[in-house]
Design a protein around this motif. Sequence first.
Motif, PDB file in Angstrom:
ATOM      1  N   THR A  11       0.871  -1.176   0.516  1.00  0.00           N
ATOM      2  CA  THR A  11      -0.270   0.302   0.395  1.00  0.00           C
ATOM      3  C   THR A  11       1.025   1.694   0.123  1.00  0.00           C
ATOM      4  O   THR A  11       1.656   1.204   0.977  1.00  0.00           O
ATOM      5  CB  THR A  11      -0.728   0.063   0.896  1.00  0.00           C
ATOM      6  OG1 THR A  11      -1.925  -0.909   0.858  1.00  0.00           O
ATOM      7  CG2 THR A  11      -1.680   1.400   1.182  1.00  0.00           C
ATOM      8  N   LYS A  12       0.778   2.470  -0.918  1.00  0.00           N
ATOM      9  CA  LYS A  12       0.900   3.710  -1.146  1.00  0.00           C
ATOM     10  C   LYS A  12       0.112   4.418  -0.929  1.00  0.00           C
ATOM     11  O   LYS A  12      -0.139   4.809  -1.141  1.00  0.00           O
ATOM     12  CB  LYS A  12       2.407   3.846  -2.110  1.00  0.00           C
ATOM     13  CG  LYS A  12       2.556   4.496  -1.568  1.00  0.00           C
ATOM     14  CD  LYS A  12       3.406   4.934  -1.344  1.00  0.00           C
ATOM     15  CE  LYS A  12       4.325   6.742  -1.269  1.00  0.00           C
ATOM     16  NZ  LYS A  12       5.446   7.016  -0.151  1.00  0.00           N
ATOM     17  N   LYS A  13       0.043   5.438   0.585  1.00  0.00           N
ATOM     18  CA  LYS A  13      -0.907   6.701   0.938  1.00  0.00           C
ATOM     19  C   LYS A  13      -0.104   7.929   0.889  1.00  0.00           C
ATOM     20  O   LYS A  13       0.824   7.774   1.361  1.00  0.00           O
ATOM     21  CB  LYS A  13      -1.665   6.148   2.119  1.00  0.00           C
ATOM     22  CG  LYS A  13      -2.465   6.836   2.523  1.00  0.00           C
ATOM     23  CD  LYS A  13      -3.511   7.072   3.840  1.00  0.00           C
ATOM     24  CE  LYS A  13      -4.641   7.920   3.766  1.00  0.00           C
ATOM     25  NZ  LYS A  13      -5.932   7.255   4.752  1.00  0.00           N
ATOM     26  N   TYR A  14      -0.642   8.968   0.015  1.00  0.00           N
ATOM     27  CA  TYR A  14      -0.511  10.011  -0.075  1.00  0.00           C
ATOM     28  C   TYR A  14      -1.261  11.045   0.325  1.00  0.00           C
ATOM     29  O   TYR A  14      -2.225  11.251   0.058  1.00  0.00           O
ATOM     30  CB  TYR A  14      -0.008  10.619  -1.808  1.00  0.00           C
ATOM     31  CG  TYR A  14       1.325   9.759  -2.414  1.00  0.00           C
ATOM     32  CD1 TYR A  14       2.513   9.964  -2.185  1.00  0.00           C
ATOM     33  CD2 TYR A  14       0.805   9.198  -3.133  1.00  0.00           C
ATOM     34  CE1 TYR A  14       3.864   9.317  -2.637  1.00  0.00           C
ATOM     35  CE2 TYR A  14       2.013   8.072  -3.997  1.00  0.00           C
ATOM     36  CZ  TYR A  14       2.781   8.653  -3.095  1.00  0.00           C
ATOM     37  OH  TYR A  14       4.304   8.422  -4.399  1.00  0.00           O
ATOM     38  N   VAL A  18      -5.008   7.170  -1.869  1.00  0.00           N
ATOM     39  CA  VAL A  18      -4.381   5.651  -2.017  1.00  0.00           C
ATOM     40  C   VAL A  18      -3.763   5.690  -3.344  1.00  0.00           C
ATOM     41  O   VAL A  18      -4.961   5.275  -4.308  1.00  0.00           O
ATOM     42  CB  VAL A  18      -5.425   4.921  -1.350  1.00  0.00           C
ATOM     43  CG1 VAL A  18      -4.409   3.685  -1.190  1.00  0.00           C
ATOM     44  CG2 VAL A  18      -5.858   5.180   0.099  1.00  0.00           C
ATOM     45  N   THR A  54      10.667   4.960  -3.263  1.00  0.00           N
ATOM     46  CA  THR A  54       9.411   5.211  -2.303  1.00  0.00           C
ATOM     47  C   THR A  54       9.062   4.010  -1.576  1.00  0.00           C
ATOM     48  O   THR A  54       8.884   2.670  -1.877  1.00  0.00           O
ATOM     49  CB  THR A  54       8.382   5.360  -2.642  1.00  0.00           C
ATOM     50  OG1 THR A  54       7.483   6.128  -2.185  1.00  0.00           O
ATOM     51  CG2 THR A  54       7.497   4.609  -3.700  1.00  0.00           C
ATOM     52  N   THR A  57       3.707   2.495   2.276  1.00  0.00           N
ATOM     53  CA  THR A  57       2.836   2.786   3.456  1.00  0.00           C
ATOM     54  C   THR A  57       2.744   1.498   4.518  1.00  0.00           C
ATOM     55  O   THR A  57       2.854   1.397   6.146  1.00  0.00           O
ATOM     56  CB  THR A  57       1.500   4.067   3.567  1.00  0.00           C
ATOM     57  OG1 THR A  57       1.964   5.053   2.074  1.00  0.00           O
ATOM     58  CG2 THR A  57       0.947   3.828   4.473  1.00  0.00           C
ATOM     59  N   LYS A  58       2.249   0.708   4.277  1.00  0.00           N
ATOM     60  CA  LYS A  58       1.771  -0.371   4.579  1.00  0.00           C
ATOM     61  C   LYS A  58       1.821  -1.813   3.624  1.00  0.00           C
ATOM     62  O   LYS A  58       2.433  -1.639   2.427  1.00  0.00           O
ATOM     63  CB  LYS A  58      -0.010  -0.705   5.303  1.00  0.00           C
ATOM     64  CG  LYS A  58      -0.293  -1.527   6.080  1.00  0.00           C
ATOM     65  CD  LYS A  58      -1.716  -1.755   6.433  1.00  0.00           C
ATOM     66  CE  LYS A  58      -2.484  -2.220   4.682  1.00  0.00           C
ATOM     67  NZ  LYS A  58      -3.796  -2.786   4.933  1.00  0.00           N
TER      68      LYS A  58
END
Length: 252
Positions: A11-14, A18, A54, A57-58
């Motif tokens: 997971t990648k969140k900005y 998401v 990068t 996030t999770k």
Amino acid sequence: MEYIITTEQLTKKYKNFVSVNNVSLHIRKGSIYGFLGPNGAGKSTTMKMLLGLTAPTKGSFAIDGRHFPEDRIDILKEVGSFIESPSFYANLTGRENLDIIRRILGLPKDSVDDALELVGLEEFGGRLAKKYSLGMKQRLGLAGALLGRPPVLILDEPTNGLDPSGIHEIRNLVKSLPDLYDCTIMISSHMLSEIELMADDIGILNHGNLLFEGSLEDLRHSVGKAESTNLEDVFLTMVEQDNTSRKQRAKL
């Protein structure tokens, strides 16, 4: 079945957006894995996480038995990459550009000639990069990814901007690599007809979610299409179904 790349709920969140949402991939060793999705689906972000460019996030991932983040440096040694259009020093030769990468990676000198030979540029290694055609520059970018013959290649849009002849050249090169030296390739492209000719397995992202992973035959079956249906039609059907479902849920 032996998987060389696996992700677990990656997971990648900005802030409130998401980009990649709980994506679990399974890429078979020795295969070519076509990674597909509309613009903004999260493909490049996923690839950048696998390359350590990068941080997730999770979630977690492993490449060739090495786990992120504890084995981050070892993972980078196992992976060759081509992310978007590669840049070179225009006033250096192709060989000199590759030699800079070779020194950074601590590879033997003969790895440069080996990479040039793999991509068919051995006779042009002494030419200045600024005098390379676009197709030759893409090949030089692939040569950079192939230095040291890494077991895993991550290629993001390697045919971007090429004419039909250049696309044909790169496609044939990519197809040949797993047999040439037993590597695994994860490749993204908007040229779905090219992915159809190359890929053993396919993963489809939409709005950061993994809609499908498996063979093209399984993909056709999942959307109720005939065996003769091309990948582009099947892909568009699956994405449109997901978009329609999202709109319906949003109204509830």
